[in-house]
Scaffold this motif. Structure first.
Motif, PDB file in Angstrom:
ATOM      1  N   UNK A 282      15.305   3.647  19.422  1.00  9.96           N
ATOM      2  CA  UNK A 282      14.363   3.310  18.346  1.00  9.96           C
ATOM      3  C   UNK A 282      13.712   1.955  18.617  1.00  9.96           C
ATOM      4  N   UNK A 283      12.382   1.961  18.622  1.00  7.56           N
ATOM      5  CA  UNK A 283      11.662   0.700  18.830  1.00  7.56           C
ATOM      6  C   UNK A 283      11.054   0.242  17.501  1.00  7.56           C
ATOM      7  N   UNK A 284      10.726  -1.032  17.449  1.00  9.12           N
ATOM      8  CA  UNK A 284       9.956  -1.539  16.299  1.00  9.12           C
ATOM      9  C   UNK A 284       8.534  -1.773  16.795  1.00  9.12           C
ATOM     10  N   UNK A 285       7.606  -1.038  16.208  1.00  5.72           N
ATOM     11  CA  UNK A 285       6.225  -1.059  16.681  1.00  5.72           C
ATOM     12  C   UNK A 285       5.313  -1.596  15.574  1.00  5.72           C
ATOM     13  N   UNK A 286       4.405  -2.487  15.949  1.00 10.96           N
ATOM     14  CA  UNK A 286       3.349  -2.920  15.026  1.00 10.96           C
ATOM     15  C   UNK A 286       2.042  -2.335  15.541  1.00 10.96           C
ATOM     16  N   UNK A 287       1.321  -1.641  14.676  1.00  9.00           N
ATOM     17  CA  UNK A 287       0.011  -1.096  15.039  1.00  9.00           C
ATOM     18  C   UNK A 287      -1.038  -1.745  14.148  1.00  9.00           C
ATOM     19  N   UNK A 288      -2.152  -2.152  14.739  1.00  5.60           N
ATOM     20  CA  UNK A 288      -3.246  -2.708  13.947  1.00  5.60           C
ATOM     21  C   UNK A 288      -4.493  -1.844  14.130  1.00  5.60           C
ATOM     22  N   UNK A 289      -5.124  -1.477  13.013  1.00  9.13           N
ATOM     23  CA  UNK A 289      -6.342  -0.681  13.059  1.00  9.13           C
ATOM     24  C   UNK A 289      -7.509  -1.507  12.517  1.00  9.13           C
ATOM     25  N   UNK A 290      -8.547  -1.667  13.330  1.00  9.50           N
ATOM     26  CA  UNK A 290      -9.716  -2.466  12.966  1.00  9.50           C
ATOM     27  C   UNK A 290     -10.667  -1.708  12.044  1.00  9.50           C
ATOM     28  N   UNK A 291     -11.724  -2.400  11.616  1.00  7.73           N
ATOM     29  CA  UNK A 291     -12.648  -1.879  10.614  1.00  7.73           C
ATOM     30  C   UNK A 291     -13.259  -0.522  10.940  1.00  7.73           C
TER      31      UNK A 291
ATOM     32  N   UNK B 215      11.476  -6.309   5.932  1.00  7.51           N
ATOM     33  CA  UNK B 215      12.666  -5.701   6.539  1.00  7.51           C
ATOM     34  C   UNK B 215      13.348  -4.732   5.574  1.00  7.51           C
ATOM     35  N   UNK B 216      13.363  -5.095   4.288  1.00  9.13           N
ATOM     36  CA  UNK B 216      13.976  -4.193   3.289  1.00  9.13           C
ATOM     37  C   UNK B 216      13.285  -2.829   3.313  1.00  9.13           C
ATOM     38  N   UNK B 217      11.942  -2.858   3.340  1.00  7.55           N
ATOM     39  CA  UNK B 217      11.203  -1.581   3.334  1.00  7.55           C
ATOM     40  C   UNK B 217      11.454  -0.790   4.616  1.00  7.55           C
ATOM     41  N   UNK B 218      11.476  -1.496   5.757  1.00  8.11           N
ATOM     42  CA  UNK B 218      11.725  -0.794   7.028  1.00  8.11           C
ATOM     43  C   UNK B 218      13.121  -0.180   7.027  1.00  8.11           C
ATOM     44  N   UNK B 219      14.089  -0.930   6.485  1.00  6.66           N
ATOM     45  CA  UNK B 219      15.467  -0.417   6.469  1.00  6.66           C
ATOM     46  C   UNK B 219      15.640   0.755   5.510  1.00  6.66           C
ATOM     47  N   UNK B 220      14.727   0.865   4.531  1.00  4.82           N
ATOM     48  CA  UNK B 220      14.733   2.047   3.653  1.00  4.82           C
ATOM     49  C   UNK B 220      14.068   3.240   4.321  1.00  4.82           C
TER      50      UNK B 220
END
Ligand code: ADP
Ligand code: ASP
Ligand code: MG
Length: 241
Positions: free
Chosen positions: A1-10, A122-127
């Protein structure tokens, strides 16, 4: 399991159809069993239109109120994307920068992120929730809403990735990566497969708008691997590491 951040532009979230498409990509990533934080920009030309709207009211507005107004564009995208994800039966929660604990200095319209209180994220991710965060905005220690300068959603994404020690920060945009020149102006420009932080720093400081300068500075400082790629195709983009 990885922790991924994705950003979507306009342009990636410019229409309801585009937001539903992005939700598909987000849900696919989540189903690969990753923890996922998504940072969004305002839809299409929303920020420009909000600036024009304020000009009609007051050509020299208080910067605090201008920031509050501009911050709404990203909040709209975050709420809509979280709802689009929920429509695909995945759990998602949308946060403003205030809710996400993104603390900045007091320099309105070009604030700098000072720290991120990651507890609620982190609370939301852990849920098991996908967290959708409004880009481009922060909150001062006195609870005023700030913005990070035009193009600043990139910086939100990279700063969140650094704070969470994410495995990768993917920047989804309307071109397939970083090119030797602006591909919209120079059609024969070549896509770069991989470049260093310093090379990207140089491009960004020359005004290459594919990545916000401050985002590259933070990525270099905290060694956040970046992948700049298109939200319109599945092709590999440019790796910055
Ligand atoms: P987003 O809304 O996704 O943040 P931006 O408009 O801020 O997207 O940045 C993407 C744009 O950057 C592209 O559409 C492209 O015209 C421009 N650009 C300028 N120079 C370059 C370059 N060297 N490589 C890729 N894109 C570039
Ligand atoms: N919506 C903001 C802008 O247009 C921030 C961003 O897109 O990154 O500058
Ligand atoms: Mg941008």
């Amino acid at each position: 399991m990885a922790l991924i951040v994705q950003k979507y532009g306009g342009s990636s979230v410019a229409t309801p159809q585009r937001i539903k498409k992005i939700a598909e990509r987000v849900v696919k990533t989540k189903k690969e069993n990753h923890k996922l934080v998504v940072v969004v920009s305002a839809m299409g030309d929303t920020t420009d239109n909000l600036i024009k709207l304020m000009e009609k009211i007051n050509p020299d507005p208080p910067k605090r109120e201008l920031d509050l107004l501009l911050s709404t564009g990203e909040v709209v995208s975050a709420a809509l994307l979280a709802a689009a994800i929920s429509a695909k039966d995945e759990k998602a929660v949308a946060f403003t920068a205030y809710q996400g604990g993104i603390i900045t200095d007091e320099i309105h319209t070009k604030a700098r992120i000072q720290r991120i209180n990651t507890r609620k994220i982190l609370e939301e991710l852990n849920r098991g929730n996908i967290l959708v965060i409004a880009g481009f905005q922060g909150v001062t220690p006195n609870d005023a809403i700030t913005t990070l300068g035009r193009g600043g959603s990139d910086t939100t994404a990279v700063a969140v990735a650094a704070a969470l020690k994410a495995d990768i920060c993917e920047i989804y945009t309307d071109v397939e990566g970083v090119f030797t020149a602006d591909p919209r102006i120079v059609p024969q420009a070549r896509k770069l497969k991989k470049i260093s932080y310093d090379e990207m720093l140089e491009l960004a400081s020359l005004g290459t708008k594919v990545l916000h300068l401050r985002a590259v500075e933070i990525a270099k400082k905290f060694k956040v691997p970046l992948h700049i790629r298109s939200s319109f195709t599945d092709r590999e983009g440019t790796l910055i590491c």
